[in-house]
Design an enzyme around this catalytic site. Structure first.
Site, PDB file in Angstrom:
ATOM      1  N   ASP A 103      -7.910 -10.392  -0.939  1.00 29.19           N
ATOM      2  CA  ASP A 103      -7.557  -8.934  -0.960  1.00 29.19           C
ATOM      3  C   ASP A 103      -7.525  -9.620   1.237  1.00 29.19           C
ATOM      4  OD1 ASP A 103      -9.734  -6.334  -1.767  1.00 29.19           O
ATOM      5  OD2 ASP A 103      -9.600  -7.001   0.947  1.00 29.19           O
ATOM      6  N   ASP A 111      -2.494 -11.301   2.486  1.00 28.57           N
ATOM      7  CA  ASP A 111      -1.569  -9.548   2.809  1.00 28.57           C
ATOM      8  C   ASP A 111      -0.656  -9.880   1.763  1.00 28.57           C
ATOM      9  OD1 ASP A 111      -0.241  -7.654   4.209  1.00 28.57           O
ATOM     10  OD2 ASP A 111      -0.228  -9.248   6.356  1.00 28.57           O
ATOM     11  N   VAL A 112      -0.281  -8.380   1.401  1.00 26.08           N
ATOM     12  CA  VAL A 112       0.605  -8.349   0.391  1.00 26.08           C
ATOM     13  C   VAL A 112       2.066  -8.158   0.553  1.00 26.08           C
ATOM     14  CG1 VAL A 112      -1.279  -7.694  -1.444  1.00 26.08           C
ATOM     15  CG2 VAL A 112      -0.077  -6.191  -0.184  1.00 26.08           C
ATOM     16  N   ASN A 151      -3.017  -4.782  -7.870  1.00 24.14           N
ATOM     17  CA  ASN A 151      -3.827  -3.708  -7.865  1.00 24.14           C
ATOM     18  C   ASN A 151      -4.182  -3.296  -6.162  1.00 24.14           C
ATOM     19  OD1 ASN A 151      -6.257  -1.976  -9.043  1.00 24.14           O
ATOM     20  ND2 ASN A 151      -6.859  -3.431  -6.884  1.00 24.14           N
ATOM     21  N   TYR A 199       3.861   7.652  -1.051  1.00 24.90           N
ATOM     22  CA  TYR A 199       3.175   7.323  -2.256  1.00 24.90           C
ATOM     23  C   TYR A 199       3.843   7.169  -3.248  1.00 24.90           C
ATOM     24  CZ  TYR A 199      -1.474   6.147  -4.920  1.00 24.90           C
ATOM     25  OH  TYR A 199      -1.872   5.443  -5.871  1.00 24.90           O
ATOM     26  N   LYS A 232       4.939   4.843  -6.048  1.00 24.42           N
ATOM     27  CA  LYS A 232       4.470   4.426  -7.464  1.00 24.42           C
ATOM     28  C   LYS A 232       6.023   4.936  -8.605  1.00 24.42           C
ATOM     29  CE  LYS A 232       0.827   3.470  -6.088  1.00 24.42           C
ATOM     30  NZ  LYS A 232       0.262   1.917  -6.649  1.00 24.42           N
ATOM     31  N   THR A 285     -13.772   6.381  -7.031  1.00 21.44           N
ATOM     32  CA  THR A 285     -13.524   5.367  -6.056  1.00 21.44           C
ATOM     33  C   THR A 285     -13.796   5.882  -4.929  1.00 21.44           C
ATOM     34  OG1 THR A 285     -11.703   4.585  -5.920  1.00 21.44           O
ATOM     35  CG2 THR A 285     -12.760   4.020  -8.252  1.00 21.44           C
TER      36      THR A 285
END
Length: 259
Positions: A37, A60-61, A87, A153, A157, A188
Site C-alpha cells: 500500500d 506504488d502500483v 486489489n 474506471y 476494468k 466500504t
C-alpha cells in the site's frame, strides 16, 4: 489444517476496506501476508495488529521498481511468493466523457490497469520460482457494462478482463492460475465517500432495493470468493470471471406480492 499454511500472499491496496478484509482472512487461514500500500501508517498498523507472519511494504502500483521491491520483500521475508491479489484501485470523480480531463483519465488507468499489468509482470517470475500459484485481479461490475460518468474506471476494468485472460494463457503451463473477480456495490469507504475531486459518492447512485439480494455487499463476501479462487480447491479454474453483485447486473428483481 488452514488452507494457506506455508504460503505467502501479497495483497495490493491492503489497507482499504476490501484489502484489509482479504489480508486478515488470508492470515487467519495460515498465510504469510505482505500488505502492499502507499499508506505507510495504516499498513504498518495492520501488520503490527496481525503480528507474526505479516509484513508491510510500501507499494506504488504504477511504479515497476516499487513492484520489484515489494516482491523482493515478500521473498526475503518468507522465502517465496505464492499468491498475488491485485486489489489496489481508485475511482474517478463522476463526469461525462466530454468533461473528463486527460490527467484524470491517465491517473485512473495508471493505477487500475497499468498497476495490474505491472503486478502480473513482476510477480510472475516469483510465482514460477515457487513452482506455481495464483493471481486474482479485482475488477468490477463496471467492467461488464457501460456506466455513465465513469469512463476512465469503466475502461480500465474492461481492459483488466482481457489482460487476465491473456495472462492465464501465458502462465498456465507454469502452473500459475489467473482469474478475475467483479464486485458490485460493496459497503466500504470506496463507495460511501466521494472520490477525490467529487461531491457525490457511488452509493448515491445505487440503491440495493431492486437487487435480487436487496443489500449492499460486504467485504467478507468478496473475501470468501477470493479465498476459494486462490486455494487448491480451484486448481482447474483459470481465465475465469466471477461476478459477486447480489444480482445487480440481472436487472430489477420480481417483488414479492403481499396478500
Amino acid at each position: 489444517m488452514p488452507r494457506f499454511d506455508d504460503q505467502t500472499v501479497l495483497v495490493t491496496g491492503g489497507t482499504g476496506g476490501q484489502g484489509s478484509s482479504h489480508v486478515r482472512a488470508f492470515h487467519a487461514e495460515g498465510a504469510n501476508v505482505v500488505i502492499g500500500d502507499i499508506d505507510a501508517e495504516r499498513g504498518a498498523a495492520l501488520a503490527d495488529e496481525l503480528g507474526t507472519r505479516a509484513r508491510f511494504t510500501h507499494l506504488d502500483v504504477t511504479d515497476e521498481s516499487s513492484w520489484s521491491a515489494a516482491v523482493l520483500a515478500a521473498e526475503s521475508a518468507f522465502g517465496a511468493l505464492n499468491v498475488l491479489v491485485n486489489n489496489a484501485g481508485v475511482q474517478n470523480p463522476p463526469a461525462t466523457i466530454e468533461n473528463t480531463d486527460q490527467a484524470t483519465w491517465s491517473r485512473i488507468l495508471d493505477i487500475n490497469l497499468t498497476g495490474t499489468f505491472l503486478g502480473i509482470k513482476v510477480a510472475a517470475p516469483a510465482l514460477r520460482r515457487a513452482t506455481g500459484g495464483a493471481i486474482v485481479n479485482i475488477a468490477s461490475t463496471m467492467g461488464l457494462g457501460g456506466t455513465a460518468h465513469y469512463a476512465p474506471y469503466v475502461a480500465g476494468k474492461w481492459a483488466v478482463r482481457g489482460l487476465t485472460q491473456t495472462a492465464a494463457l501465458e502462465l498456465g503451463r507454469d502452473h500459475i492460475r489467473v482469474n478475475t473477480i467483479h464486485p458490485g456495490v460493496i459497503a466500504t469507504s470506496f463507495i460511501h465517500e466521494p472520490a477525490a475531486g467529487a461531491t457525490a459518492a457511488i452509493a448515491d447512485f445505487y440503491s440495493p432495493e431492486p437487487f435480487a439480494i436487496p443489500r449492499l455487499g460486504e467485504p467478507t463476501d468478496v473475501t470468501r470468493l477470493l479465498l476459494f479462487l486462490t486455494s487448491s480447491d480451484a486448481s482447474f479454474i483459470t481465465g475465469s470471471e466471477y461476478v459477486i453483485d447480489g444480482g445487480l447486473l440481472l436487472g430489477p428483481a420480481l417483488q414479492t406480492e403481499t396478500a
